[in-house]
Design a protein around this motif. Structure first.
Motif, PDB file in Angstrom:
ATOM      1  N   ALA A 160       0.843  -1.022   0.162  1.00 47.84           N
ATOM      2  CA  ALA A 160      -0.011  -0.024   0.028  1.00 47.84           C
ATOM      3  C   ALA A 160       0.919   1.158   0.090  1.00 47.84           C
ATOM      4  N   ASP A 161       2.091   1.232  -0.541  1.00 48.90           N
ATOM      5  CA  ASP A 161       2.998   2.310  -0.572  1.00 48.90           C
ATOM      6  C   ASP A 161       3.386   2.738  -2.132  1.00 48.90           C
ATOM      7  N   PHE A 162       2.576   2.368  -2.931  1.00 50.41           N
ATOM      8  CA  PHE A 162       2.886   2.638  -4.329  1.00 50.41           C
ATOM      9  C   PHE A 162       4.226   2.436  -4.894  1.00 50.41           C
ATOM     10  N   LEU A 163       4.820   1.408  -4.723  1.00 50.97           N
ATOM     11  CA  LEU A 163       6.148   1.019  -4.925  1.00 50.97           C
ATOM     12  C   LEU A 163       5.950   0.528  -6.582  1.00 50.97           C
ATOM     13  N   PHE A 164       4.625   0.099  -6.917  1.00 49.71           N
ATOM     14  CA  PHE A 164       4.427  -0.231  -8.492  1.00 49.71           C
ATOM     15  C   PHE A 164       4.576   0.956  -9.210  1.00 49.71           C
ATOM     16  N   LEU A 165       4.655   2.235  -8.806  1.00 42.16           N
ATOM     17  CA  LEU A 165       4.722   3.295  -9.645  1.00 42.16           C
ATOM     18  C   LEU A 165       5.997   3.785  -9.903  1.00 42.16           C
ATOM     19  N   LEU A 166       6.955   3.382  -9.195  1.00 39.04           N
ATOM     20  CA  LEU A 166       8.351   3.716  -9.205  1.00 39.04           C
ATOM     21  C   LEU A 166       8.992   3.144 -10.562  1.00 39.04           C
ATOM     22  N   PRO A 167      10.053   3.597 -10.970  1.00 40.76           N
ATOM     23  CA  PRO A 167      11.000   3.194 -12.061  1.00 40.76           C
ATOM     24  C   PRO A 167      11.559   1.964 -11.767  1.00 40.76           C
ATOM     25  N   ASP A 168      11.888   1.192 -12.912  1.00 45.26           N
ATOM     26  CA  ASP A 168      12.789   0.079 -12.731  1.00 45.26           C
ATOM     27  C   ASP A 168      14.078   0.132 -12.627  1.00 45.26           C
ATOM     28  N   GLU A 169      14.696   1.462 -13.119  1.00 47.19           N
ATOM     29  CA  GLU A 169      15.991   1.699 -13.088  1.00 47.19           C
ATOM     30  C   GLU A 169      16.104   3.403 -12.410  1.00 47.19           C
ATOM     31  N   ASP A 170      17.446   3.504 -12.388  1.00 49.36           N
ATOM     32  CA  ASP A 170      17.686   4.984 -12.087  1.00 49.36           C
ATOM     33  C   ASP A 170      17.282   6.076 -13.072  1.00 49.36           C
ATOM     34  N   VAL A 171      16.708   7.296 -12.646  1.00 46.43           N
ATOM     35  CA  VAL A 171      16.129   8.100 -13.588  1.00 46.43           C
ATOM     36  C   VAL A 171      16.481   9.543 -13.072  1.00 46.43           C
ATOM     37  N   GLU A 172      16.408  10.468 -14.014  1.00 43.90           N
ATOM     38  CA  GLU A 172      16.829  11.935 -13.685  1.00 43.90           C
ATOM     39  C   GLU A 172      15.298  12.661 -13.836  1.00 43.90           C
ATOM     40  N   VAL A 173      15.503  13.872 -13.286  1.00 42.48           N
ATOM     41  CA  VAL A 173      14.394  14.768 -13.752  1.00 42.48           C
ATOM     42  C   VAL A 173      14.111  14.798 -15.102  1.00 42.48           C
ATOM     43  N   GLY A 174      13.039  14.664 -15.559  1.00 39.02           N
ATOM     44  CA  GLY A 174      12.568  14.908 -16.826  1.00 39.02           C
ATOM     45  C   GLY A 174      12.605  13.421 -17.629  1.00 39.02           C
ATOM     46  N   ASP A 175      12.985  12.457 -16.940  1.00 42.82           N
ATOM     47  CA  ASP A 175      12.777  11.195 -17.474  1.00 42.82           C
ATOM     48  C   ASP A 175      11.562  10.488 -17.278  1.00 42.82           C
ATOM     49  N   THR A 176      10.939   9.710 -18.160  1.00 44.86           N
ATOM     50  CA  THR A 176       9.976   8.968 -18.247  1.00 44.86           C
ATOM     51  C   THR A 176       9.828   7.574 -18.259  1.00 44.86           C
ATOM     52  N   TRP A 177       8.908   6.760 -17.650  1.00 40.02           N
ATOM     53  CA  TRP A 177       8.940   5.364 -17.759  1.00 40.02           C
ATOM     54  C   TRP A 177       7.273   4.772 -17.942  1.00 40.02           C
ATOM     55  N   THR A 178       7.123   3.633 -18.386  1.00 37.99           N
ATOM     56  CA  THR A 178       5.781   3.269 -18.733  1.00 37.99           C
ATOM     57  C   THR A 178       5.284   2.287 -17.656  1.00 37.99           C
ATOM     58  N   LEU A 179       3.934   2.532 -17.397  1.00 41.36           N
ATOM     59  CA  LEU A 179       3.445   1.441 -16.257  1.00 41.36           C
ATOM     60  C   LEU A 179       2.289   0.906 -16.790  1.00 41.36           C
ATOM     61  N   GLU A 180       2.096  -0.374 -16.719  1.00 39.79           N
ATOM     62  CA  GLU A 180       1.058  -1.236 -17.187  1.00 39.79           C
ATOM     63  C   GLU A 180      -0.244  -0.864 -16.679  1.00 39.79           C
ATOM     64  N   ALA A 181      -1.318  -1.309 -17.374  1.00 37.63           N
ATOM     65  CA  ALA A 181      -2.608  -1.032 -17.242  1.00 37.63           C
ATOM     66  C   ALA A 181      -3.269  -1.192 -15.720  1.00 37.63           C
ATOM     67  N   ASP A 182      -2.835  -2.492 -15.215  1.00 37.64           N
ATOM     68  CA  ASP A 182      -2.910  -3.099 -14.090  1.00 37.64           C
ATOM     69  C   ASP A 182      -2.740  -2.151 -12.744  1.00 37.64           C
ATOM     70  N   ILE A 183      -1.908  -0.915 -12.891  1.00 40.44           N
ATOM     71  CA  ILE A 183      -1.536  -0.157 -11.732  1.00 40.44           C
ATOM     72  C   ILE A 183      -2.920   0.573 -11.432  1.00 40.44           C
ATOM     73  N   PHE A 184      -3.971   0.757 -12.265  1.00 38.02           N
ATOM     74  CA  PHE A 184      -5.308   1.283 -11.944  1.00 38.02           C
ATOM     75  C   PHE A 184      -5.844   0.474 -11.035  1.00 38.02           C
ATOM     76  N   SER A 185      -6.113  -0.595 -10.820  1.00 38.99           N
ATOM     77  CA  SER A 185      -6.649  -1.525  -9.781  1.00 38.99           C
ATOM     78  C   SER A 185      -6.008  -1.414  -8.815  1.00 38.99           C
ATOM     79  N   ARG A 186      -4.489  -1.273  -8.855  1.00 37.84           N
ATOM     80  CA  ARG A 186      -3.772  -1.413  -7.528  1.00 37.84           C
ATOM     81  C   ARG A 186      -3.778   0.120  -6.769  1.00 37.84           C
ATOM     82  N   ILE A 187      -4.099   1.155  -7.765  1.00 35.50           N
ATOM     83  CA  ILE A 187      -4.532   2.461  -6.931  1.00 35.50           C
ATOM     84  C   ILE A 187      -5.848   2.296  -6.463  1.00 35.50           C
ATOM     85  N   SER A 188      -6.597   2.133  -7.375  1.00 35.81           N
ATOM     86  CA  SER A 188      -8.402   2.045  -6.795  1.00 35.81           C
ATOM     87  C   SER A 188      -8.676   1.033  -5.730  1.00 35.81           C
TER      88      SER A 188
END
Length: 324
Positions: A160-188
């Motif tokens: 319940a800590d939203f770990l599934f929203l974090l990136p798989d690797e190091d990122v910098e400000v401005g970087d993006t990454w893709t999240l699968e559709a199932d994060i919606f159910s894990r948020i809701s």
């Protein structure tokens, strides 16, 4: 496993470990409040029989509004923390509530309202969540009563800590990454299926939730927007998802051969933000909101005769979380 959060950027701020995530001190307690708010209004009805489709005129439509409000409040005690997550957590369910209201106003002015309240037998209970590294999930058991109903724990999630929203690797400000559709159910559905049902309801709601989650399609894009001088990281989330659920209506009391199937088709267009307190080592807040569309198609058939009525709804959805 989304356990890495900006190590290159966080290290100069807080001396963070190589793969920081949940680094809150063992023994800490965090109160977490999650809310889901849904509002939808009927915007159209179509009727189909024998290949012919008719739309109900706007002035002939009833006014129908669906309002659903859910609140989940838990207290998490981080007994053990390791590897970027709580590995042993005691979770107390302080409040598990759902209020749903459907209001109808017919063209002649007649009003009707249906209201239901959902509760869960998990409210007031404390469970122990232990990280299972082999399964990459949490094992749940009762911490306050060995005789608790084990069926209530089926479908409960530990994260319940939203770990599934974090990136798989190091990122910098401005970087993006893709999240699968199932994060919606894990948020809701934070902490998974908590068996919040109205009194006398069967297993239909849990089955609906399972089918809703399994049918999710689409994706989200996450972006690290900023990290301020206090170590507060802000991650934005945008995306679209859709899903559909088929439900067979019980026609036991109807004429022989009568069959009714309902298909719920949802589309969500959402954006939001995760705020992460890197100095405390845990999320501060999360929000995800936007437009929702629902087509509810009821197919009634008897022999070779088939009739389809589709009700179209539009509205808004918002999920929010606050950690204290």
């Amino acid at each position: 496993m989304r356990l890495v959060l900006l190590s290159a950027l966080l290290a100069p701020l807080v001396g963070a470990p190589e793969t920081p995530s949940v680094t809150i001190d063992a023994g800490s307690k965090v109160s977490k409040t999650f809310t889901n708010t849904l509002r939808m209004d009927l915007v159209g009805i179509t009727l189909e029989r024998g290949g012919e489709v008719q739309e109900v005129p706007e002035d002939g439509l009833p006014e129908v509004r669906i309002a659903d409000d859910e609140e989940i409040v838990v207290l998490d005690e981080y007994v053990e923390v390791d590897g970027g997550r709580g590995t042993v957590i005691l979770r107390t369910f302080d409040s598990l509530r759902n209020d749903s209201t459907q209001t109808f106003t017919l063209p002649d002015g007649t009003d009707e309202e249906q209201a239901t309240e959902g509760e869960s037998d998990l409210e007031g209970r404390t469970i122990r969540l232990a990280w299972n590294a082999d399964e990459e999930s949490y094992d749940a058991e009762y911490a306050d009563d060995d005789e608790g109903d084990e069926e209530l724990l089926e479908g409960v999630r530990g994260d319940a800590d939203f770990l599934f929203l974090l990136p798989d690797e190091d990122v910098e400000v401005g970087d993006t990454w893709t999240l699968e559709a199932d994060i919606f159910s894990r948020i809701s559905s934070p902490s998974g299926d908590l068996k919040i049902v109205e009194e006398g309801a069967g297993d239909d709601s849990s089955q609906f939730s399972e089918d809703f989650e399994e049918g999710l399609e689409g994706e989200f894009e996450a972006k690290l927007e900023s990290i301020d001088e206090d170590g507060v990281a802000k991650i934005t989330i945008t995306g679209e998802v859709e899903t559909s659920v088929d439900v067979e209506v019980d026609t036991t009391d109807g004429p022989e051969g009568l069959e009714i199937e309902q298909t719920f088709s949802f589309h969500f267009d959402l954006e939001g933000e995760l705020v992460w307190d890197t100095q405390r080592g845990i999320a501060s807040s999360m929000s995800l909101a936007g437009a929702v569309e629902l087509d509810l198609a009821a197919t009634t058939s008897m022999g070779e005769n088939e009739f389809i009525q589709t009700q179209s709804f539009e509205g808004t959805f918002e999920a929010a979380a606050q950690f204290e």
